[in-house]
Motif scaffolding. Structure first.
Motif, PDB file in Angstrom:
ATOM      1  N   ALA A 194       6.853  68.612  84.601  1.00 37.37           N
ATOM      2  CA  ALA A 194       6.138  67.450  84.077  1.00 37.37           C
ATOM      3  C   ALA A 194       6.618  67.106  82.676  1.00 37.37           C
ATOM      4  O   ALA A 194       7.116  67.968  81.936  1.00 37.37           O
ATOM      5  CB  ALA A 194       4.638  67.730  84.067  1.00 37.37           C
ATOM      6  N   ALA A 195       6.456  65.838  82.320  1.00 34.73           N
ATOM      7  CA  ALA A 195       6.833  65.399  80.978  1.00 34.73           C
ATOM      8  C   ALA A 195       6.012  66.149  79.938  1.00 34.73           C
ATOM      9  O   ALA A 195       4.811  66.379  80.110  1.00 34.73           O
ATOM     10  CB  ALA A 195       6.617  63.901  80.846  1.00 34.73           C
ATOM     11  N   VAL A 208       9.921  67.222  70.693  1.00 32.75           N
ATOM     12  CA  VAL A 208      10.498  65.879  70.655  1.00 32.75           C
ATOM     13  C   VAL A 208       9.386  64.878  70.380  1.00 32.75           C
ATOM     14  O   VAL A 208       8.394  64.825  71.118  1.00 32.75           O
ATOM     15  CB  VAL A 208      11.214  65.537  71.971  1.00 32.75           C
ATOM     16  CG1 VAL A 208      11.748  64.107  71.947  1.00 32.75           C
ATOM     17  CG2 VAL A 208      12.354  66.515  72.229  1.00 32.75           C
ATOM     18  N   GLU A 209       9.539  64.086  69.332  1.00 36.92           N
ATOM     19  CA  GLU A 209       8.553  63.082  68.956  1.00 36.92           C
ATOM     20  C   GLU A 209       9.148  61.696  69.139  1.00 36.92           C
ATOM     21  O   GLU A 209      10.214  61.396  68.607  1.00 36.92           O
ATOM     22  CB  GLU A 209       8.132  63.283  67.503  1.00 36.92           C
ATOM     23  CG  GLU A 209       7.510  64.649  67.230  1.00 36.92           C
ATOM     24  CD  GLU A 209       7.181  64.850  65.766  1.00 36.92           C
ATOM     25  OE1 GLU A 209       7.693  64.057  64.941  1.00 36.92           O
ATOM     26  OE2 GLU A 209       6.437  65.782  65.447  1.00 36.92           O
ATOM     27  N   GLY A 210       8.462  60.864  69.896  1.00 35.35           N
ATOM     28  CA  GLY A 210       8.938  59.511  70.139  1.00 35.35           C
ATOM     29  C   GLY A 210       8.515  59.040  71.503  1.00 35.35           C
ATOM     30  O   GLY A 210       8.267  59.845  72.409  1.00 35.35           O
ATOM     31  N   GLU A 211       8.394  57.732  71.675  1.00 37.31           N
ATOM     32  CA  GLU A 211       7.968  57.131  72.932  1.00 37.31           C
ATOM     33  C   GLU A 211       8.917  55.991  73.278  1.00 37.31           C
ATOM     34  O   GLU A 211       8.582  54.817  73.139  1.00 37.31           O
ATOM     35  CB  GLU A 211       6.529  56.628  72.809  1.00 37.31           C
ATOM     36  CG  GLU A 211       5.524  57.747  72.523  1.00 37.31           C
ATOM     37  CD  GLU A 211       4.112  57.233  72.333  1.00 37.31           C
ATOM     38  OE1 GLU A 211       3.932  55.989  72.346  1.00 37.31           O
ATOM     39  OE2 GLU A 211       3.201  58.053  72.174  1.00 37.31           O
ATOM     40  N   SER A 281      13.680  53.071  83.088  1.00 38.15           N
ATOM     41  CA  SER A 281      12.382  53.721  82.972  1.00 38.15           C
ATOM     42  C   SER A 281      12.286  54.889  83.953  1.00 38.15           C
ATOM     43  O   SER A 281      13.078  55.013  84.886  1.00 38.15           O
ATOM     44  CB  SER A 281      11.267  52.717  83.247  1.00 38.15           C
ATOM     45  OG  SER A 281      11.384  52.196  84.555  1.00 38.15           O
ATOM     46  N   GLY A 282      11.303  55.744  83.724  1.00 32.27           N
ATOM     47  CA  GLY A 282      11.104  56.902  84.584  1.00 32.27           C
ATOM     48  C   GLY A 282      11.263  58.190  83.822  1.00 32.27           C
ATOM     49  O   GLY A 282      11.261  58.212  82.585  1.00 32.27           O
ATOM     50  N   ASN A 283      11.403  59.274  84.558  1.00 38.86           N
ATOM     51  CA  ASN A 283      11.565  60.592  83.950  1.00 38.86           C
ATOM     52  C   ASN A 283      13.036  60.891  83.679  1.00 38.86           C
ATOM     53  O   ASN A 283      13.892  60.666  84.527  1.00 38.86           O
ATOM     54  CB  ASN A 283      10.996  61.684  84.858  1.00 38.86           C
ATOM     55  CG  ASN A 283       9.485  61.667  84.903  1.00 38.86           C
ATOM     56  OD1 ASN A 283       8.820  61.380  83.909  1.00 38.86           O
ATOM     57  ND2 ASN A 283       8.916  61.975  86.065  1.00 38.86           N
ATOM     58  N   THR A 302      11.293  67.459  79.986  1.00 38.90           N
ATOM     59  CA  THR A 302      11.232  66.169  80.664  1.00 38.90           C
ATOM     60  C   THR A 302      10.588  65.139  79.753  1.00 38.90           C
ATOM     61  O   THR A 302       9.515  65.384  79.188  1.00 38.90           O
ATOM     62  CB  THR A 302      10.437  66.277  81.971  1.00 38.90           C
ATOM     63  OG1 THR A 302      11.036  67.268  82.814  1.00 38.90           O
ATOM     64  CG2 THR A 302      10.407  64.944  82.715  1.00 38.90           C
ATOM     65  N   LEU A 303      11.231  63.991  79.608  1.00 39.74           N
ATOM     66  CA  LEU A 303      10.734  62.889  78.776  1.00 39.74           C
ATOM     67  C   LEU A 303      10.432  61.696  79.679  1.00 39.74           C
ATOM     68  O   LEU A 303      11.259  61.298  80.493  1.00 39.74           O
ATOM     69  CB  LEU A 303      11.773  62.504  77.727  1.00 39.74           C
ATOM     70  CG  LEU A 303      11.403  61.356  76.797  1.00 39.74           C
ATOM     71  CD1 LEU A 303      10.330  61.787  75.818  1.00 39.74           C
ATOM     72  CD2 LEU A 303      12.644  60.886  76.022  1.00 39.74           C
ATOM     73  N   ARG A 304       9.252  61.133  79.490  1.00 40.51           N
ATOM     74  CA  ARG A 304       8.874  59.939  80.247  1.00 40.51           C
ATOM     75  C   ARG A 304       9.255  58.693  79.466  1.00 40.51           C
ATOM     76  O   ARG A 304       8.883  58.542  78.299  1.00 40.51           O
ATOM     77  CB  ARG A 304       7.371  59.931  80.521  1.00 40.51           C
ATOM     78  CG  ARG A 304       6.892  58.703  81.318  1.00 40.51           C
ATOM     79  CD  ARG A 304       7.402  58.747  82.732  1.00 40.51           C
ATOM     80  NE  ARG A 304       6.963  57.567  83.509  1.00 40.51           N
ATOM     81  CZ  ARG A 304       7.310  57.332  84.760  1.00 40.51           C
ATOM     82  NH1 ARG A 304       8.083  58.200  85.400  1.00 40.51           N
ATOM     83  NH2 ARG A 304       6.891  56.255  85.377  1.00 40.51           N
ATOM     84  N   VAL A 305      10.020  57.809  80.082  1.00 37.43           N
ATOM     85  CA  VAL A 305      10.449  56.569  79.441  1.00 37.43           C
ATOM     86  C   VAL A 305       9.740  55.401  80.122  1.00 37.43           C
ATOM     87  O   VAL A 305       9.801  55.252  81.337  1.00 37.43           O
ATOM     88  CB  VAL A 305      11.982  56.397  79.534  1.00 37.43           C
ATOM     89  CG1 VAL A 305      12.405  55.035  78.976  1.00 37.43           C
ATOM     90  CG2 VAL A 305      12.667  57.525  78.785  1.00 37.43           C
TER      91      VAL A 305
END
Length: 306
Positions: A194-195, A208-211, A281-283, A302-305
């Protein structure tokens, strides 16, 4: 996390005018060999800190590659092609992947420019985004490359080659090409974790900080700590303090960026700044490689975009 007010306003303005941000996340690869300490990952322990050339606006930013088009999922672009007779590789043991880059004249390319101290960078990733390997292949005089790989699990794998020709029509252009191979045997798919905002690797905590939003330029900040204390002894690795590679869930589209933080000896950290523009977009599965005490570490999350 940090505020994104300026970027949110800019994104809305760009949407209104139909334009897009041009801070590029480059498609490139840098290699390594050795055990990561995390299952399925492979990397190097040899420190290097020589200069690499950049070009254009992105080349002027510390640690950033020249921009390269595409997502790395094709085996040919602009007359250059990744060819290989290896459609299968053995499971469960060290193996080698042989390949050649041919140019618009259909002849093997033998002249490559240095990109972050190497003339070729190579990645291997399993279809479920496990088994990450990042190596530097060697080239014979006839243009045949050999990428040494550690044990591969059964399943479908994608092999990425990143390079810059130093002559011909593609001179100075960055390319990322790939092909798939099959590793025979019963394949067990591992669900993508999971993200999350942080992960552990070799006793280090990576946050990791950021969206990021798909197709929009956003800042990312990576913070590295150990035993709750900021890490400030990151060593240069291939001209920078960290390599961040991303693979998209589903199609394994490839993206890669470096921190914009200026390298200053063995004094990197605890925070590294990135400019990120993930196209879809996506994982995305992120693999961060950084070096301390002559050892390379690999952290994955995992990063969610959006």
């Amino acid at each position: 996390m940090f505020a994104f007010t300026r970027f949110t306003v800019r994104r809305r303005a760009l949407a209104a005018t139909g334009t897009a941000a041009v801070l590029a996340l480059t498609l490139a690869a840098c290699g390594s060999d050795g055990d990561s300490g995390m299952s399925g990952m492979h990397h190097s322990t040899t420190p290097t800190a020589t200069a690499s050339a950049g070009a254009g606006a992105m080349g002027d930013m510390p640690g950033m590659h020249r921009a390269a088009g595409g997502n790395g999922l094709a085996d040919a672009k602009d007359g250059y092609r990744l060819t290989s007779s290896d459609s299968t590789l053995a499971a469960g043991k060290q193996t080698a992947y042989g390949f050649t880059i041919t140019g618009p004249d259909d002849k093997p390319v033998t002249g490559f420019a240095l990109d972050q101290t190497k003339r070729m960078h190579f990645y291997a990733i399993r279809s479920d985004l496990t088994g990450f390997q990042h190596v530097h292949p060697t080239m014979a005089s006839d243009g045949t490359w050999t990428a040494g790989l550690s044990s591969l699990a059964s399943g479908s794998w994608r092999m990425f080659a990143s390079f810059t020709p130093d002559s011909g029509g593609g001179k100075g252009k960055d390319f990322v090409l790939s092909r798939t191979v099959t590793v025979p045997g019963k394949a067990t798919r591992t669900p993508l974790p999971a993200a999350t905002a942080s992960t552990e690797a070799d006793g280090y905590t990576v946050t990791v900080e950021g969206e990021p939003m798909a197709g929009m330029a956003h800042p990312l900040t990576v913070r590295i700590t150990k035993d709750g204390k900021p890490v400030t002894d990151l060593q240069p690795y291939l001209d920078t303090y960290a390599h961040l590679t991303a693979f998209h869930e589903g199609d394994a589209a490839f993206a890669h960026l470096h921190p914009t933080t200026k390298v200053n000896g063995d004094h990197g950290g605890p925070e590294l700044s990135f400019h990120a523009e993930l196209p879809t977009s996506g994982n995305w599965r992120l693999f961060l490689q950084f070096q301390t005490g002559g050892k390379l570490h690999t952290a994955a999350l995992t990063l969610r975009v959006g």
